[in-house]
Scaffold this motif. Structure first.
Motif, mmCIF file in Angstrom:
data_model
loop_
_atom_site.group_PDB
_atom_site.id
_atom_site.type_symbol
_atom_site.label_atom_id
_atom_site.label_comp_id
_atom_site.label_asym_id
_atom_site.label_seq_id
_atom_site.Cartn_x
_atom_site.Cartn_y
_atom_site.Cartn_z
ATOM 1 N N UNK A 1 0.894 -1.440 -0.246
ATOM 2 C CA UNK A 1 0.274 0.120 0.188
ATOM 3 C C UNK A 1 0.911 1.380 -0.071
ATOM 4 N N UNK A 2 0.302 2.202 -1.053
ATOM 5 C CA UNK A 2 1.505 3.317 -0.916
ATOM 6 C C UNK A 2 0.474 4.329 -1.321
ATOM 7 N N UNK A 3 1.104 4.955 0.124
ATOM 8 C CA UNK A 3 -0.071 6.532 0.304
ATOM 9 C C UNK A 3 1.355 8.064 0.268
ATOM 10 N N UNK A 4 0.717 9.009 -0.496
ATOM 11 C CA UNK A 4 1.666 10.247 -0.678
ATOM 12 C C UNK A 4 0.157 10.921 0.112
ATOM 13 N N UNK A 5 1.301 12.077 1.358
ATOM 14 C CA UNK A 5 -0.156 12.433 1.911
ATOM 15 C C UNK A 5 1.159 14.081 2.124
ATOM 16 N N UNK A 6 0.248 15.385 2.476
ATOM 17 C CA UNK A 6 0.497 15.943 2.571
ATOM 18 C C UNK A 6 0.641 17.153 4.096
#
Length: 151
Positions: free
Chosen positions: A12-17
């Protein structure tokens, strides 16, 4: 007999800011599931390369390029192959912090439903064969035999 549910290892890849240092809940920018660690890390590398090089300071850009091209990528792959999580983050000049996280997960495999024989309508085979295994009785029901009436 119903099949036993199975799982498969996935990533699972997640990109957060984070908008600033005080942001408690980050903004979700992207997410995805990948079948292999290499696929997840490749997607992370593409996002880092394409989305953030222009807003980085010189030192932060060097750090990102070093991670992309060498040791960071290798360490991330090694961690994922061991079943551990991996990630990378950058801080842009305006204080925005972007993070990429890859987590090993187990995804439930869903079995494809067996469609009904196309010759079946209203519970009876068009060719005079046995009734539809969907269990629809044409004498008492107006229900159509659909492709998804089976276990």
């Amino acid at each position: 007999m119903k099949p036993t549910p199975t799982t498969r290892p996935s990533y699972w890849l997640e990109t957060v800011c984070f908008r600033d240092a005080y942001t408690v809940l980050p903004e979700l920018l992207d997410r995805g599931v990948y079948a292999a660690p290499e696929e997840a890390v490749r997607a992370m590398r593409m996002q880092i390369r394409s989305g953030h090089p222009f807003g980085l300071s010189g030192a932060e850009a060097e750090r990102a390029l070093a991670w992309l091209g060498g040791a960071g990528r290798v360490q991330a792959l090694a961690a994922l192959h061991r079943g551990e999580s991996a990630g990378f983050g950058v801080v842009r000049g305006d204080g925005l912090r972007a993070e990429w996280r890859v987590l090993p997960v187990h995804c439930l495999e869903l079995a494809a439903a067996r469609p009904c024989d196309p010759g079946h309508t209203r519970g009876v085979s068009q060719g005079g064969g046995p009734p539809c295994p969907g269990g629809v009785d044409p004498r008492t029901s107006t229900e159509e035999c659909t492709p998804w009436t089976h276990d």
